[in-house]
Every structure is written in structure tokens, then in C-alpha cells.
Design a protein around this motif. Structure first.
Motif, short mmCIF file in Angstrom:
data_model
loop_
_atom_site.label_atom_id
_atom_site.label_comp_id
_atom_site.label_asym_id
_atom_site.label_seq_id
_atom_site.Cartn_x
_atom_site.Cartn_y
_atom_site.Cartn_z
N GLN A 152 -75.20 29.14 3.45
CA GLN A 152 -73.95 28.99 4.43
C GLN A 152 -73.07 30.06 4.27
OE1 GLN A 152 -72.01 25.35 3.12
NE2 GLN A 152 -73.53 24.13 4.20
N ILE A 153 -73.29 30.99 3.19
CA ILE A 153 -72.41 32.15 3.16
C ILE A 153 -72.88 33.23 4.21
CG2 ILE A 153 -71.79 31.82 0.98
CD1 ILE A 153 -73.57 34.38 0.11
N PHE A 154 -74.12 33.21 4.70
CA PHE A 154 -74.76 34.17 5.64
C PHE A 154 -74.29 33.92 7.04
CE2 PHE A 154 -78.78 35.07 2.82
CZ PHE A 154 -77.83 35.52 1.82
N GLY A 155 -73.56 33.07 7.34
CA GLY A 155 -73.02 33.00 8.65
C GLY A 155 -72.89 31.61 9.17
N GLY A 156 -71.81 31.30 10.11
CA GLY A 156 -71.60 30.03 10.63
C GLY A 156 -70.51 29.10 9.88
N GLY A 157 -70.14 29.46 8.68
CA GLY A 157 -69.37 28.77 7.91
C GLY A 157 -67.91 29.29 7.80
N PRO A 158 -67.08 28.65 6.82
CA PRO A 158 -65.85 29.11 6.76
C PRO A 158 -65.97 30.41 5.87
CG PRO A 158 -65.70 26.68 6.32
CD PRO A 158 -67.35 27.33 6.29
N LEU A 159 -64.98 31.03 5.51
CA LEU A 159 -64.66 32.41 5.04
C LEU A 159 -64.81 32.17 3.35
CD1 LEU A 159 -62.17 34.33 6.97
CD2 LEU A 159 -64.59 34.18 7.47
N TYR A 160 -65.81 31.62 2.90
CA TYR A 160 -65.81 31.12 1.54
C TYR A 160 -66.21 32.63 0.61
CZ TYR A 160 -67.26 28.21 -2.36
OH TYR A 160 -67.38 27.66 -3.74
N ALA A 199 -61.32 26.94 5.94
CA ALA A 199 -62.20 25.86 6.19
C ALA A 199 -61.26 24.81 7.28
CB ALA A 199 -62.19 25.28 4.73
N TRP A 200 -59.90 24.81 7.10
CA TRP A 200 -59.18 23.93 7.84
C TRP A 200 -59.18 24.45 9.09
CZ3 TRP A 200 -53.25 24.85 8.76
CH2 TRP A 200 -52.86 24.09 9.62
N ARG A 201 -58.91 25.87 9.48
CA ARG A 201 -58.85 26.21 10.89
C ARG A 201 -60.35 26.69 11.43
NH1 ARG A 201 -54.37 25.29 13.36
NH2 ARG A 201 -54.73 26.90 14.93
N ARG A 202 -61.32 26.56 10.63
CA ARG A 202 -62.68 26.65 10.99
C ARG A 202 -62.89 28.27 11.56
NH1 ARG A 202 -65.56 22.05 11.21
NH2 ARG A 202 -64.54 20.15 11.63
N TRP A 203 -62.12 29.05 10.76
CA TRP A 203 -62.29 30.42 10.92
C TRP A 203 -63.84 31.00 10.28
CZ3 TRP A 203 -57.29 32.13 8.42
CH2 TRP A 203 -56.01 31.85 9.28
N SER A 204 -64.48 32.01 11.05
CA SER A 204 -65.61 32.56 10.57
C SER A 204 -65.63 33.90 11.06
CB SER A 204 -66.73 31.79 11.05
OG SER A 204 -66.78 31.84 12.57
N LEU A 205 -66.46 34.59 10.18
CA LEU A 205 -66.71 36.16 10.49
C LEU A 205 -67.79 36.31 11.97
CD1 LEU A 205 -67.42 37.62 7.25
CD2 LEU A 205 -65.43 37.57 8.47
N PRO A 206 -67.35 37.38 12.88
CA PRO A 206 -68.09 37.55 14.00
C PRO A 206 -69.75 37.64 13.52
CG PRO A 206 -66.38 38.98 13.74
CD PRO A 206 -66.40 38.45 12.50
N ALA A 207 -70.46 36.85 14.51
CA ALA A 207 -71.94 36.98 14.23
C ALA A 207 -72.43 38.22 14.68
CB ALA A 207 -72.53 35.65 14.70
N HIS A 208 -73.52 38.33 14.56
CA HIS A 208 -74.39 39.59 15.11
C HIS A 208 -74.30 39.79 16.56
CE1 HIS A 208 -77.25 42.81 15.66
NE2 HIS A 208 -78.16 42.06 16.29
N GLN A 209 -74.77 38.76 17.42
CA GLN A 209 -74.77 38.42 18.83
C GLN A 209 -73.35 38.89 19.48
OE1 GLN A 209 -76.66 34.99 20.00
NE2 GLN A 209 -78.73 35.64 19.38
N GLU A 210 -72.18 38.64 18.89
CA GLU A 210 -70.99 38.76 19.27
C GLU A 210 -70.76 40.21 19.55
OE1 GLU A 210 -68.12 36.49 17.31
OE2 GLU A 210 -69.30 34.80 17.08
N TRP A 211 -71.50 41.28 18.60
CA TRP A 211 -71.30 42.59 18.88
C TRP A 211 -72.38 43.12 19.56
CZ3 TRP A 211 -66.83 44.65 16.64
CH2 TRP A 211 -66.29 43.72 15.95
N GLN A 212 -73.43 42.41 20.20
CA GLN A 212 -74.62 43.28 20.78
C GLN A 212 -74.17 43.38 22.37
OE1 GLN A 212 -77.53 40.23 19.92
NE2 GLN A 212 -78.84 42.36 19.45
N VAL A 213 -74.67 44.57 22.95
CA VAL A 213 -74.37 44.82 24.38
C VAL A 213 -75.55 43.98 25.12
CG1 VAL A 213 -74.60 46.51 26.16
CG2 VAL A 213 -73.37 46.85 24.09
N THR A 214 -75.22 43.10 25.89
CA THR A 214 -76.46 42.22 26.34
C THR A 214 -76.54 42.47 27.96
OG1 THR A 214 -74.83 40.29 26.96
CG2 THR A 214 -76.10 40.34 24.75
N LEU A 215 -75.87 43.44 28.39
CA LEU A 215 -75.96 44.04 30.04
C LEU A 215 -77.37 44.61 30.24
CD1 LEU A 215 -72.54 45.69 30.57
CD2 LEU A 215 -73.36 43.28 31.18
N SER A 216 -78.08 44.31 31.27
CA SER A 216 -79.23 44.80 31.79
C SER A 216 -78.69 46.11 32.16
CB SER A 216 -79.94 44.06 32.90
OG SER A 216 -79.22 43.68 33.91
#
Length: 297
Positions: A152-160, A199-216
């Protein structure tokens, strides 16, 4: 008394440490229940989750007998947590919140203890901080790997793990600055508070895809054109200037360069056969109508 002695010898903190081991056993038992493990599976995953981080820390430090095996209490608490879930179906929002709060408090304590021990055994700052975080989250990582899922600490979970990192860094600062030993409890509280709010506010670190350029390539070209057009319009608006037009590539270049004295000249230039277009002066004259009357219509 140095901060490490405070963390290890204080009776209240030791009880909190054991409660954290019990809670990790309970949480691991809940996973084992969903996966339909037998009693042996519950026991193994409870021990790994509750004691795995400390075992890794003590083995790396060559501590001798790991603290988890130096007496019966740690093993007993890990087994008790797993067997509690094996015998009792403990579920519900309030129970999950209680387990989360106790788990986070133990995480902060483990991160501080692991960092203080690592620094006390002569490790440099960065390895000591890393080992402190490992002490806090290592058991959960090993547990997730054993049951075949991504930790879980690898992504998608709270800032544990982030909370454990904050505690580890602040613990190092307490030791480096020579602050009074009770100050280390502020480090424990800071990291635990961050993890609890996340955990209360459901904060998480940005995932990899959120930093990717997806424009053709086509979309990127359109974006560049639109940006350049908006910039030219902004400059023209601020300076009052007309943007430069390329005669060879812009259809409106001829209009901007022409010197039409009135609408009639414009029609003659743009519509060479204007008499064939209804509504023009030539068309009305060709059909014997008054251009003024046609315009009024």
C-alpha cells in the motif's frame, strides 16, 4: 537519559509499542480472513506484519538478538492480534477507525525508535532515516508481498510512509541538536498527526500518470498554435498594433493590403462576377431594379 533510552525504557511507550504490534496483528488477520487462511496462515502473517520492520532493522544493525525475540511479549502480542481476528469477526466503521488510530501511533513510535537506534549504532544520517522508515512500514510491506498484492505504501493510500519519514527526520534533528529527550515525542506526534490527517482527508502523493505528458503530436501542435495565437492577440491588445500577416500563407493578407475606397470596389475585387450574386448592386442593375429599394428589402 538520551532519546533512545526514553523510547525503549519508558513503560508507557513500551505498552504503546506492544499495542501497536497487537493492532498490526489484527489488521493482518483481517486480510487473512478475506483470503480464507487457516490458523497457521493467520499466525504467520500476524507475526510478519507486527514484527517484520523491527526484525529487518535489528538484523541490518547486527543488534544481536532482535528485540522481537528478546522475551515473549512481542511474539505474544502479534499472535494475539492475529488470533483475535481469527476467532472474532471485528468489523465496522468505529472498529476500523480505532485500529487506524492505534496503528498510526505505533508507526510514529517505531519510526523514532528505528532512527534513534540506527544513529546510536553509528549509521550516517540518510541510512539511519531510511532504516527508521523501514522499521515503521517494513512489516506492512512484507505482509502485502506474502499475500501477493502491491504494498500500500507504493501508491494509492494515505501518507503512511511520509508520516514515518517526517518522524525519522525530526528524530535525527532532536539528536543532532542535543535537545532534551522528551522532545522526541514531538517528532512522534508530528509524523503520526500527518498520517492521521492524511487518512482522514484521503490525501495521497501524486501518481506517475499525473506527471506524464499524454498529448499526441497533433494535439501538441494544436496547443502550440493556440498558445501563439493567444499571445499575438494579447500583444496586439496591449500595444494597439496589428499582428504581422504573411501574404504567402494567410488568406486575409490580400484584404489587409488592398486599398478599397468603398464597398463597391471591394465587391469588384472579391467577386469578379458580382452581377450573378443576388443582393449586389450589379445584380440589381442588371435586372432593372433600384439598388436602394433592394437594399431596403
Amino acid at each position: 537519559m538520551d532519546p533512545l533510552q526514553l523510547l525503549v525504557t519508558n513503560d508507557f511507550l513500551r505498552v504503546l509499542d506492544l499495542v501497536g504490534v497487537f493492532v498490526m496483528g489484527v489488521a493482518a488477520g483481517a486480510i487473512a480472513s478475506r483470503l480464507n487462511f487457516d490458523a497457521v496462515g493467520f499466525a504467520v502473517i500476524g507475526i510478519v506484519a507486527g514484527l517484520g520492520g523491527g526484525l529487518v532493522r535489528d538484523l541490518i544493525l547486527d543488534y544481536g538478538t532482535p528485540a522481537a525475540f528478546d522475551g515473549p511479549w512481542y511474539l505474544a502480542c502479534a499472535l494475539a492480534g492475529a488470533m483475535f481476528t481469527f476467532l472474532i469477526h471485528a468489523d465496522g466503521p468505529w472498529w476500523r477507525r480505532l485500529v487506524t488510530v492505534l496503528d498510526i501511533a505505533a508507526m510514529g513510535l517505531w519510526a523514532a525508535t528505528g532512527t534513534a537506534k540506527s544513529l546510536g549504532y553509528g549509521l550516517d544520517v540518510l541510512p539511519a532515516i531510511l532504516l527508521g522508515v523501514t522499521s515503521a512500514v517494513g512489516g506492512g510491506v512484507i505482509r502485502d508481498v506474502l499475500v501477493g498484492r502491491i504494498p500500500q505504501i507504493f501508491g494509492g493510500g494515505p501518507l503512511y510512509a511520509t508520516g514515518a519519514l517526517v518522524t525519522a527526520v525530526m528524530t535525527w534533528l532532536v539528536l543532532a541538536l542535543g535537545l532534551p529527550s522528551p522532545t522526541v515525542l514531538i517528532a512522534v506526534a508530528a509524523g503520526s498527526l500527518l498520517a492521521g490527517i492524511a487518512a482522514w482527508r484521503r490525501w495521497s502523493l501524486p501518481a506517475h500518470q499525473e506527471w506524464q505528458v499524454t498529448l499526441s503530436a497533433t494535439q501538441l501542435k494544436r496547443l502550440v498554435r493556440r498558445t501563439r495565437k493567444d499571445e499575438r492577440e494579447r500583444v496586439a491588445l496591449e500595444t494597439g498594433a496589428i499582428p504581422v500577416v504573411d501574404v504567402e500563407h494567410d488568406d486575409l493578407a490580400e484584404d489587409s493590403a488592398a486599398e478599397d475606397r468603398d464597398a463597391h470596389y471591394f465587391e469588384e475585387r472579391v467577386f469578379p462576377e458580382a452581377e450573378a450574386l443576388p443582393g449586389t448592386i450589379e445584380h440589381e442593375q442588371r435586372h432593372g431594379r433600384d439598388p436602394g429599394t433592394a437594399a431596403a428589402r
